[in-house]
Write a protein that holds these residues in place. Structure first.
Motif, PDB file in Angstrom:
ATOM      1  N   ARG A   1       0.801  -1.206   0.000  1.00  0.00           N
ATOM      2  CA  ARG A   1       0.000   0.000   0.000  1.00  0.00           C
ATOM      3  C   ARG A   1       0.847   1.275   0.000  1.00  0.00           C
ATOM      4  O   ARG A   1       0.314   2.372   0.072  1.00  0.00           O
ATOM      5  N   HIS A   2       2.178   1.146  -0.044  1.00  0.00           N
ATOM      6  CA  HIS A   2       2.964   2.371  -0.109  1.00  0.00           C
ATOM      7  C   HIS A   2       2.852   2.993  -1.496  1.00  0.00           C
ATOM      8  O   HIS A   2       2.659   2.308  -2.494  1.00  0.00           O
ATOM      9  N   ARG A   3       2.947   4.310  -1.523  1.00  0.00           N
ATOM     10  CA  ARG A   3       2.848   5.016  -2.798  1.00  0.00           C
ATOM     11  C   ARG A   3       4.144   4.811  -3.569  1.00  0.00           C
ATOM     12  O   ARG A   3       5.231   5.015  -3.042  1.00  0.00           O
TER      13      ARG A   3
ATOM     14  N   ASP B   1      -2.799  -1.823 -11.694  1.00  0.00           N
ATOM     15  CA  ASP B   1      -3.995  -1.893 -10.844  1.00  0.00           C
ATOM     16  C   ASP B   1      -4.057  -3.201 -10.063  1.00  0.00           C
ATOM     17  O   ASP B   1      -4.524  -3.232  -8.923  1.00  0.00           O
TER      18      ASP B   1
ATOM     19  N   ASN C   1      -0.746  -2.961  -7.304  1.00  0.00           N
ATOM     20  CA  ASN C   1      -0.559  -1.822  -6.407  1.00  0.00           C
ATOM     21  C   ASN C   1      -1.501  -0.709  -6.821  1.00  0.00           C
ATOM     22  O   ASN C   1      -1.187   0.093  -7.702  1.00  0.00           O
TER      23      ASN C   1
ATOM     24  N   GLU D   1      -2.284   1.967  -5.467  1.00  0.00           N
ATOM     25  CA  GLU D   1      -1.881   3.326  -5.134  1.00  0.00           C
ATOM     26  C   GLU D   1      -0.674   3.796  -5.929  1.00  0.00           C
ATOM     27  O   GLU D   1      -0.245   4.937  -5.788  1.00  0.00           O
TER      28      GLU D   1
ATOM     29  N   SER E   1       1.698   4.941  -9.177  1.00  0.00           N
ATOM     30  CA  SER E   1       1.506   5.747 -10.380  1.00  0.00           C
ATOM     31  C   SER E   1       2.449   5.263 -11.471  1.00  0.00           C
ATOM     32  O   SER E   1       3.461   4.608 -11.196  1.00  0.00           O
TER      33      SER E   1
END
Length: 306
Positions: A86-88, A112, A115, A117, A119
């Motif tokens: 869940r870390h960005r 997706d 992860n 979260e 980018s």
């Protein structure tokens, strides 16, 4: 030395200017300049040769760049270990435009899946440059064709670099729904060679200025009448879709661009490009390993569907 300045230093090395790096990290050029000055003061050596607004790494700067990459990678791996999925995170993929077009959906779906979260940034780069960026640690992944690794500077992958086969891209003759040849099951070679074509001035994979000679069409044996020279893939597809010309494109581009495939009944040549995903497992966060695994599963499903 403030370790928080190292990612800013690396951004400047990627862009060669304060303004370009500032746009990436969302800081002002003056803030980046202060970060570089802090590093140079702490290390007691200049890191760049300055010429106007351009910044060029000197020998000491290159030494720090290699050390900074290792330190930033270690920090990212540590964060990944303690934060889990869940870390960005941010994933940069260097690839030619044509491979971005054909694999963007798969990249987004894999991101997706592993992860939610994270980018993703698709960085335009021809194949040699994409491999070089991956080698330098400027991107996490690179998309290339197998031909890019068959010869030249990338014939042997760098240490720690691995490849994942994503499947083949079959090159097809394409026309728009309003073209005079649309709707025909097949066409003869003379009819095709008499038609107007659209083609890139540079090879869409490697970027060399060889135009139609460099991506599968046998121009030496089947010289075409290229009327439109277009390096922007979207513009090229639009010209073909509107019925102005034929083009030779990967089958995935035809499907996504709303184009029709034409079979040439008496053409002895065909071309397929193998797409590869390159990465560095030892430097990758745990979530990036799951990302590559998701891409591998999609590649297997794609091959079965074909």
């Amino acid at each position: 030395m403030d370790l928080a300045d190292l990612p800013l230093f690396l951004a400047v090395t990627r862009h060669g200017s304060l303004q370009g790096a500032a746009d990436e990290v969302h800081l002002t050029p003056s803030a980046l300049s202060r970060a570089i000055r802090r590093l140079e003061t702490a290390l007691r050596t200049p890191l760049f040769d300055r010429s106007g607004r351009a910044l060029r790494l000197n020998a000491e700067g290159e030494r720090l760049r290699l050390r900074a990459l290792a330190l930033v990678d270690l920090a990212e791996q540590t964060r990944a270990e303690f934060r889990g999925t869940r870390h960005r995170a941010h994933c940069r993929v260097a690839a030619p435009g044509v491979l971005q077009w054909t694999h963007a959906d798969a990249l987004v779906a894999a991101l997706d899946a592993c992860n939610a979260e994270a980018s993703l940034a698709l960085v335009p780069a021809y194949e040699d440059d994409a491999v070089a960026q991956l080698s330098r640690g400027e991107v996490e992944l690179a998309l290339v064709s197998a031909q890019a690794l068959a010869s030249g500077p990338n014939a042997h992958l760098g240490a720690g670099m691995e490849r994942l086969a994503l499947g083949s891209l079959r090159m097809r003759l394409a026309c728009g729904p309003g073209h005079a040849l649309a709707g025909r099951a097949d066409v003869d070679l003379d009819t095709v060679l008499a038609a107007a074509f659209a083609a890139p001035t540079r090879a869409p994979f490697c970027g060399l200025p060889r135009g139609g000679h460099s991506y599968g069409w046998r121009e030496d044996r089947l010289p075409r009448r290229v009327r439109y020279w277009l390096d922007d893939l979207q513009v090229l597809v639009d010209v073909v879709r509107r019925g102005h010309a034929l083009a030779y494109l990967p089958d995935e581009v035809l499907q996504r661009g709303g184009l029709h495939a034409l079979e040439i009944r008496d053409c002895p040549y065909s071309c397929e490009e193998q797409a590869l995903l390159l990465w560095r497992p030892a430097q990758a966060d745990g979530w990036l390993h799951r990302f590559v695994e998701a891409m591998a599963r999609r590649a297997v499903g794609h091959d079965r569907a074909r």
